[in-house]
Motif scaffolding. Structure first.
Motif, PDB file in Angstrom:
ATOM      1  N   PRO A  53      32.418  45.512  54.566  1.00 27.39           N
ATOM      2  CA  PRO A  53      34.099  46.198  53.850  1.00 27.39           C
ATOM      3  C   PRO A  53      34.635  45.378  53.706  1.00 27.39           C
ATOM      4  N   GLN A  54      35.188  44.546  55.025  1.00 26.25           N
ATOM      5  CA  GLN A  54      36.452  44.231  54.819  1.00 26.25           C
ATOM      6  C   GLN A  54      36.843  42.885  54.204  1.00 26.25           C
ATOM      7  N   GLN A  55      35.752  42.327  54.127  1.00 24.37           N
ATOM      8  CA  GLN A  55      35.644  41.529  53.263  1.00 24.37           C
ATOM      9  C   GLN A  55      35.654  41.701  51.923  1.00 24.37           C
ATOM     10  N   GLN A  56      34.397  42.742  51.548  1.00 26.55           N
ATOM     11  CA  GLN A  56      34.637  43.242  49.911  1.00 26.55           C
ATOM     12  C   GLN A  56      36.650  43.391  49.866  1.00 26.55           C
ATOM     13  N   ARG A  57      37.359  44.668  50.320  1.00 34.00           N
ATOM     14  CA  ARG A  57      38.549  44.636  50.294  1.00 34.00           C
ATOM     15  C   ARG A  57      39.314  43.325  50.215  1.00 34.00           C
ATOM     16  N   ALA A  58      39.181  42.888  50.858  1.00 36.15           N
ATOM     17  CA  ALA A  58      40.158  41.491  50.937  1.00 36.15           C
ATOM     18  C   ALA A  58      39.801  40.656  49.427  1.00 36.15           C
ATOM     19  N   LYS A  59      38.162  40.568  49.334  1.00 37.27           N
ATOM     20  CA  LYS A  59      38.221  40.370  47.747  1.00 37.27           C
ATOM     21  C   LYS A  59      37.839  40.499  46.652  1.00 37.27           C
ATOM     22  N   LYS A  60      38.844  41.621  46.649  1.00 38.68           N
ATOM     23  CA  LYS A  60      39.038  42.714  45.335  1.00 38.68           C
ATOM     24  C   LYS A  60      40.519  42.844  45.787  1.00 38.68           C
ATOM     25  N   HIS A  61      40.951  42.364  46.421  1.00 42.06           N
ATOM     26  CA  HIS A  61      42.662  42.188  46.309  1.00 42.06           C
ATOM     27  C   HIS A  61      42.968  40.693  46.168  1.00 42.06           C
ATOM     28  N   LYS A  62      42.388  39.780  46.671  1.00 39.71           N
ATOM     29  CA  LYS A  62      42.342  37.952  46.209  1.00 39.71           C
ATOM     30  C   LYS A  62      42.316  38.112  44.331  1.00 39.71           C
ATOM     31  N   LEU A  63      41.425  38.970  44.101  1.00 44.96           N
ATOM     32  CA  LEU A  63      41.034  38.899  42.165  1.00 44.96           C
ATOM     33  C   LEU A  63      42.345  40.113  41.825  1.00 44.96           C
ATOM     34  N   MET A  64      42.935  40.604  42.239  1.00 43.95           N
ATOM     35  CA  MET A  64      43.547  41.593  42.080  1.00 43.95           C
ATOM     36  C   MET A  64      44.582  40.936  41.825  1.00 43.95           C
ATOM     37  N   VAL A  65      45.307  39.795  42.917  1.00 41.01           N
ATOM     38  CA  VAL A  65      46.333  39.422  42.936  1.00 41.01           C
ATOM     39  C   VAL A  65      46.347  37.887  42.257  1.00 41.01           C
ATOM     40  N   GLU A  66      45.365  37.365  42.105  1.00 40.36           N
ATOM     41  CA  GLU A  66      45.577  36.044  41.131  1.00 40.36           C
ATOM     42  C   GLU A  66      45.170  36.634  40.038  1.00 40.36           C
ATOM     43  N   ASN A  67      44.670  38.039  39.336  1.00 45.00           N
ATOM     44  CA  ASN A  67      44.751  38.322  38.078  1.00 45.00           C
ATOM     45  C   ASN A  67      46.366  38.747  37.506  1.00 45.00           C
TER      46      ASN A  67
END
Length: 123
Positions: A53-67
């Protein structure tokens, strides 16, 4: 008096020698396979409850910040809400009020609200 000490010493020396001469019985513990079978479910539970779950949250945050794009309403980790006026590689410029702009590191953006999403009223 010396005879008493000699007799007591002889008794204790005689008692301790057989105990030292005996070999220790071999340790009969669980085998390596049993230990692995015990720890494998624990590792899987930790992976699915904590790590994944922590890896999924980090991936989602990174995608959000990039967009993040100009005009988006964002919330920073400090709780500031503003509109993005400029986007750089590692920083964004956020307008908090009229003519009040701050530079924020992209990773410190917690939430991105779209252009059409209004900020909730304090009713």
């Amino acid at each position: 008096m010396q005879n008493k000490f000699a007799a007591v010493f002889a008794i204790f020396a005689g008692l301790s020698l057989p105990a030292l001469a005996q070999a220790a019985p071999p340790a009969a513990g669980p085998g390596v396979l049993t230990q692995v079978m015990f720890f494998l479910p624990l590792i899987l539970i930790f992976y699915f409850l904590l790590i994944r779950p922590q890896q999924q949250r980090a991936k989602k945050h990174k995608l959000m910040v990039e967009n993040v794009k100009r005009g988006d309403s964002v919330v920073t980790s400090g709780g500031l809400i503003g509109k993005v006026t400029k986007v750089g590689d590692t920083e964004v410029t956020v307008e908090l009020a009229e003519n009040v702009r701050v530079r924020v590191i992209k990773a410190m953006v917690v939430e991105v609200r779209g252009k059409s999403e209004p900020v909730a009223a304090n009713d």
